[in-house]
Design a protein around this motif. Structure first.
Motif, PDB file in Angstrom:
ATOM      1  N   ASP A   6     131.545 105.332 128.923  1.00 46.26           N
ATOM      2  CA  ASP A   6     131.419 104.048 129.608  1.00 46.26           C
ATOM      3  C   ASP A   6     130.244 103.278 129.022  1.00 46.26           C
ATOM      4  O   ASP A   6     129.092 103.715 129.112  1.00 46.26           O
ATOM      5  CB  ASP A   6     131.215 104.251 131.108  1.00 46.26           C
ATOM      6  CG  ASP A   6     131.114 102.925 131.848  1.00 46.26           C
ATOM      7  OD1 ASP A   6     132.163 102.323 132.127  1.00 46.26           O
ATOM      8  OD2 ASP A   6     129.979 102.485 132.125  1.00 46.26           O
ATOM      9  N   ILE A   7     130.548 102.120 128.419  1.00 47.53           N
ATOM     10  CA  ILE A   7     129.521 101.291 127.787  1.00 47.53           C
ATOM     11  C   ILE A   7     129.004 100.303 128.821  1.00 47.53           C
ATOM     12  O   ILE A   7     129.666  99.318 129.147  1.00 47.53           O
ATOM     13  CB  ILE A   7     130.084 100.540 126.565  1.00 47.53           C
ATOM     14  CG1 ILE A   7     130.776 101.511 125.607  1.00 47.53           C
ATOM     15  CG2 ILE A   7     128.973  99.782 125.848  1.00 47.53           C
ATOM     16  CD1 ILE A   7     131.585 100.827 124.522  1.00 47.53           C
ATOM     17  N   THR A  12     124.978 103.961 127.721  1.00 44.30           N
ATOM     18  CA  THR A  12     126.356 104.418 127.565  1.00 44.30           C
ATOM     19  C   THR A  12     126.434 105.828 128.134  1.00 44.30           C
ATOM     20  O   THR A  12     125.703 106.721 127.695  1.00 44.30           O
ATOM     21  CB  THR A  12     126.784 104.408 126.088  1.00 44.30           C
ATOM     22  OG1 THR A  12     126.842 103.053 125.634  1.00 44.30           O
ATOM     23  CG2 THR A  12     128.156 105.037 125.925  1.00 44.30           C
ATOM     24  N   ASN A  28     121.602 102.139 125.098  1.00 43.05           N
ATOM     25  CA  ASN A  28     122.358 101.261 124.196  1.00 43.05           C
ATOM     26  C   ASN A  28     121.542 100.831 122.986  1.00 43.05           C
ATOM     27  O   ASN A  28     122.105 100.422 121.966  1.00 43.05           O
ATOM     28  CB  ASN A  28     122.860 100.030 124.956  1.00 43.05           C
ATOM     29  CG  ASN A  28     124.026 100.363 125.868  1.00 43.05           C
ATOM     30  OD1 ASN A  28     124.587 101.454 125.795  1.00 43.05           O
ATOM     31  ND2 ASN A  28     124.382  99.436 126.737  1.00 43.05           N
ATOM     32  N   LEU A  32     126.108 102.147 119.582  1.00 41.81           N
ATOM     33  CA  LEU A  32     127.343 102.779 120.050  1.00 41.81           C
ATOM     34  C   LEU A  32     127.742 103.956 119.170  1.00 41.81           C
ATOM     35  O   LEU A  32     128.288 104.951 119.659  1.00 41.81           O
ATOM     36  CB  LEU A  32     128.469 101.740 120.102  1.00 41.81           C
ATOM     37  CG  LEU A  32     129.841 102.239 120.560  1.00 41.81           C
ATOM     38  CD1 LEU A  32     129.760 102.872 121.943  1.00 41.81           C
ATOM     39  CD2 LEU A  32     130.858 101.098 120.552  1.00 41.81           C
ATOM     40  N   VAL A  47     137.538 105.037 126.489  1.00 44.14           N
ATOM     41  CA  VAL A  47     136.383 104.142 126.495  1.00 44.14           C
ATOM     42  C   VAL A  47     136.550 103.093 127.590  1.00 44.14           C
ATOM     43  O   VAL A  47     137.598 102.454 127.706  1.00 44.14           O
ATOM     44  CB  VAL A  47     136.222 103.444 125.126  1.00 44.14           C
ATOM     45  CG1 VAL A  47     135.065 102.448 125.165  1.00 44.14           C
ATOM     46  CG2 VAL A  47     136.006 104.474 124.025  1.00 44.14           C
ATOM     47  N   THR A  49     134.515  99.642 128.916  1.00 42.16           N
ATOM     48  CA  THR A  49     133.484  98.732 128.416  1.00 42.16           C
ATOM     49  C   THR A  49     133.429  97.454 129.236  1.00 42.16           C
ATOM     50  O   THR A  49     134.455  96.936 129.679  1.00 42.16           O
ATOM     51  CB  THR A  49     133.729  98.381 126.937  1.00 42.16           C
ATOM     52  OG1 THR A  49     132.792  97.376 126.533  1.00 42.16           O
ATOM     53  CG2 THR A  49     135.137  97.851 126.706  1.00 42.16           C
ATOM     54  N   GLN A  51     132.041  94.776 127.834  1.00 41.15           N
ATOM     55  CA  GLN A  51     131.830  93.724 126.834  1.00 41.15           C
ATOM     56  C   GLN A  51     132.786  92.534 126.984  1.00 41.15           C
ATOM     57  O   GLN A  51     132.346  91.386 126.882  1.00 41.15           O
ATOM     58  CB  GLN A  51     131.917  94.316 125.427  1.00 41.15           C
ATOM     59  CG  GLN A  51     130.715  95.179 125.069  1.00 41.15           C
ATOM     60  CD  GLN A  51     130.711  95.606 123.610  1.00 41.15           C
ATOM     61  OE1 GLN A  51     131.508  95.137 122.806  1.00 41.15           O
ATOM     62  NE2 GLN A  51     129.806  96.509 123.265  1.00 41.15           N
ATOM     63  N   LEU A 172     135.325  95.876 118.306  1.00 38.38           N
ATOM     64  CA  LEU A 172     135.072  97.141 118.998  1.00 38.38           C
ATOM     65  C   LEU A 172     136.062  98.210 118.536  1.00 38.38           C
ATOM     66  O   LEU A 172     135.688  99.371 118.318  1.00 38.38           O
ATOM     67  CB  LEU A 172     135.169  96.926 120.506  1.00 38.38           C
ATOM     68  CG  LEU A 172     134.680  98.063 121.406  1.00 38.38           C
ATOM     69  CD1 LEU A 172     133.217  98.383 121.129  1.00 38.38           C
ATOM     70  CD2 LEU A 172     134.869  97.690 122.874  1.00 38.38           C
ATOM     71  N   TYR A 185     141.534 102.782 125.957  1.00 42.88           N
ATOM     72  CA  TYR A 185     140.638 101.994 126.800  1.00 42.88           C
ATOM     73  C   TYR A 185     141.065 102.131 128.259  1.00 42.88           C
ATOM     74  O   TYR A 185     142.254 102.319 128.557  1.00 42.88           O
ATOM     75  CB  TYR A 185     140.716 100.506 126.452  1.00 42.88           C
ATOM     76  CG  TYR A 185     140.039 100.091 125.177  1.00 42.88           C
ATOM     77  CD1 TYR A 185     138.655 100.137 125.042  1.00 42.88           C
ATOM     78  CD2 TYR A 185     140.782  99.604 124.107  1.00 42.88           C
ATOM     79  CE1 TYR A 185     138.035  99.719 123.869  1.00 42.88           C
ATOM     80  CE2 TYR A 185     140.173  99.183 122.937  1.00 42.88           C
ATOM     81  CZ  TYR A 185     138.798  99.249 122.825  1.00 42.88           C
ATOM     82  OH  TYR A 185     138.186  98.835 121.673  1.00 42.88           O
ATOM     83  N   SER A 209     134.900  98.463 134.799  1.00 41.74           N
ATOM     84  CA  SER A 209     133.923  99.413 135.346  1.00 41.74           C
ATOM     85  C   SER A 209     134.195  99.814 136.797  1.00 41.74           C
ATOM     86  O   SER A 209     134.131 101.003 137.132  1.00 41.74           O
ATOM     87  CB  SER A 209     132.506  98.854 135.208  1.00 41.74           C
ATOM     88  OG  SER A 209     132.119  98.826 133.856  1.00 41.74           O
TER      89      SER A 209
END
Length: 481
Positions: A6-7, A12, A28, A32, A47, A49, A51, A172, A185, A209
């Motif tokens: 989890d970014i 992370t 971070n 990454l 993953v 993210t 972003q 990414l 993802y 998230s």
């Protein structure tokens, strides 16, 4: 083996689940690639993210050109010639020279292409895309048919969002593939999608998230009805769970309805990195002082009030009375929000849950639980999630045509609704299997919409038109359960 990554905004988180759960937290600032190497290349990598969401909320306002194909008599911004009928027939071709004329001046950052009935026949969108590809790279072009829903105004807005964040998702993808070529993802509803499908419809990744935290909290506690309280670096999220699943809602951006669904949350703009400038501020200016930052934060206030988090000696630049007031401000704000849900149980997640949940649950007059690995519940949730697919089917017996999300599939000749439904379910299962879903995860296909009607011409039934919306629901993978 299942690995979740989890970014977040500050760190992370990594969760590696095999016979046991192992978690790691990578700043971070280390990059990454460092986190990806720590996660390793064995087993399944997932993953999550923030972003794409950050790009929408805080990124620059790029020039996104919208090209629409609404058909005759309809007025939409960026409209060009061309039309697909409601039954998926091309009734007016595009004018390629008209499309080329749009690029005589400065080129835009990205282009969003939306046809009114492209989810029933995407050929005109693809033709426009081919012309635009002479001027822009593929990651700068988004088409709407991959979204898979009819609502044209909402699909236009969603395609504009896709065009804006597609370059970020493409970059990414490339970065992750340098270390691990096989990954998934987490989507905004807590399911998994392949990187290629995410590139086709980047809005799938919007605000993922809360979904990963909800999956992680349920996996770690098996509490089917509760309120998840996730204390992050910049925000505190309240996420209700009912019957083991979060609640979904439609996303509205800039006042416009979209076709994005995400987990319902109440967001409080305070977290562990919220800085202190006379009072607790709804933003971060860097890490807490106890983790090398320059300005004191909520985390530092907790240290001054008696906690031992990080290098707590660096936190003692604020007066204890001020620190106590800051912590009290946070507790009042959060416990008041929690009370509105009247939860029977609160599940605390995030690094600060161990320090704050007991007092919050006491003030809210409920039971609080902080499970093991609560600090990396988001990464745990990513690791154990399952592949989710949404498919919009359109079937026309007269045209002998069957499409899913605008792409044509072999026609299945039947007048029986149950047989047709079973065939559509098999198609969406095959798509999920091709993306890597195990057999157990594709058994449960949900019918979200079904409509069928007959076209009568000359007192005879000339055609039967059927629209079906199916999904393999998000949730915990059977393999990880």
């Amino acid at each position: 083996m299942f690995t979740g990554l989890d970014i977040g905004g500050t760190n992370t988180d990594i969760a590696i689940i095999d016979s046991e759960i192992k978690t790691h937290k990578i700043p971070n600032t280390s990059g990454l690639s460092t986190a990806l190497k720590k996660a390793g290349s064995s087993g399944r990598l997932v993953v999550s993210t923030s972003q794409p969401l950050n790009e929408i909320l805080t990124g620059p306002q790029f020039n996104i050109r919208t090209i629409t194909i609404p058909g005759p008599g309809l007025v939409y911004s960026g409209a060009i010639k061309g039309a697909v009928s409601h039954r998926g027939d091309i009734i007016e071709p595009i004018d390629t020279e008209e499309v080329k004329s749009l690029f005589k001046g400065p080129h835009p950052y990205a282009v969003a292409i939306s046809g009114k009935f492209s989810v029933r026949n995407n050929s005109l969108e693809e033709q426009v895309c081919d012309v635009v590809s002479e001027y822009l790279d593929p990651e700068q072009i988004a088409v709407s048919s991959h979204i898979g829903a009819l609502n044209f105004p909402a699909r236009i807005k969603t395609t504009q969002i896709n065009a804006r964040i597609k370059p970020k998702v493409n970059a990414l993808n490339n970065l992750i593939r340098e270390v691990n070529a096989d990954f998934f993802y987490v989507t905004s509803t807590g399911g998994l999608t392949s990187p290629d499908r995410a590139l086709q419809n980047p809005s799938l990744l919007y605000h993922s998230s809360p979904a990963t935290v909800a999956n992680g909290a349920y996996y770690l506690t098996r509490n089917e009805n509760c309120l998840v309280l996730d204390i992050g670096g910049t925000t505190t999220e309240l996420i209700p769970i009912a019957h083991g699943k979060p609640i979904f809602e439609d996303v509205i951006i800039d006042g416009f309805k979209t076709l994005i669904k995400s987990v319902k949350t109440v967001s409080i703009p305070y977290g562990g990195d919220s800085c202190i400038r006379e009072t607790l501020c709804p933003f971060r200016a860097g890490n807490a002082r106890s983790f090398g930052g320059g300005e004191p934060t909520l985390t530092d206030a907790l240290n001054v009030s008696g906690a031992r988090i990080g290098d707590d000696d660096r936190s003692h630049v604020i007066d204890k009375k001020i620190a106590d007031n800051i912590v009290e401000q946070y507790l009042i704000t959060v416990s008041s929000a929690v009370k509105k849900f009247k939860p029977g149980i609160i599940i605390g997640t995030g690094y600060l849950a161990h320090y704050l949940l007991s007092e919050i649950s006491e003030r809210a007059k409920t039971t609080g639980i902080v499970p093991e690995h609560a600090g990396s519940a988001n990464a745990v949730g990513a690791a154990v999630s399952r592949i989710s697919i949404l498919g919009y089917f359109h079937v026309d017996t007269e045209k002998k045509r069957m499409t899913m999300n605008g792409k044509e599939y072999p026609y299945y000749a039947t007048s029986d609704d149950e047989e047709l439904l079973a065939h559509a379910k098999n198609i969406i299962r095959d798509v999920a299997r091709a993306d890597g879903a195990p057999e157990e995860d594709v058994e449960d296909v949900m019918i979200q919409f079904f409509s069928s009607y007959e076209v009568v011409r000359g007192w005879k039934v000339a055609a039967k038109i059927t629209d079906i919306l199916l999904s393999i629901a998000p949730g915990i993978s059977v393999e990880a359960a």
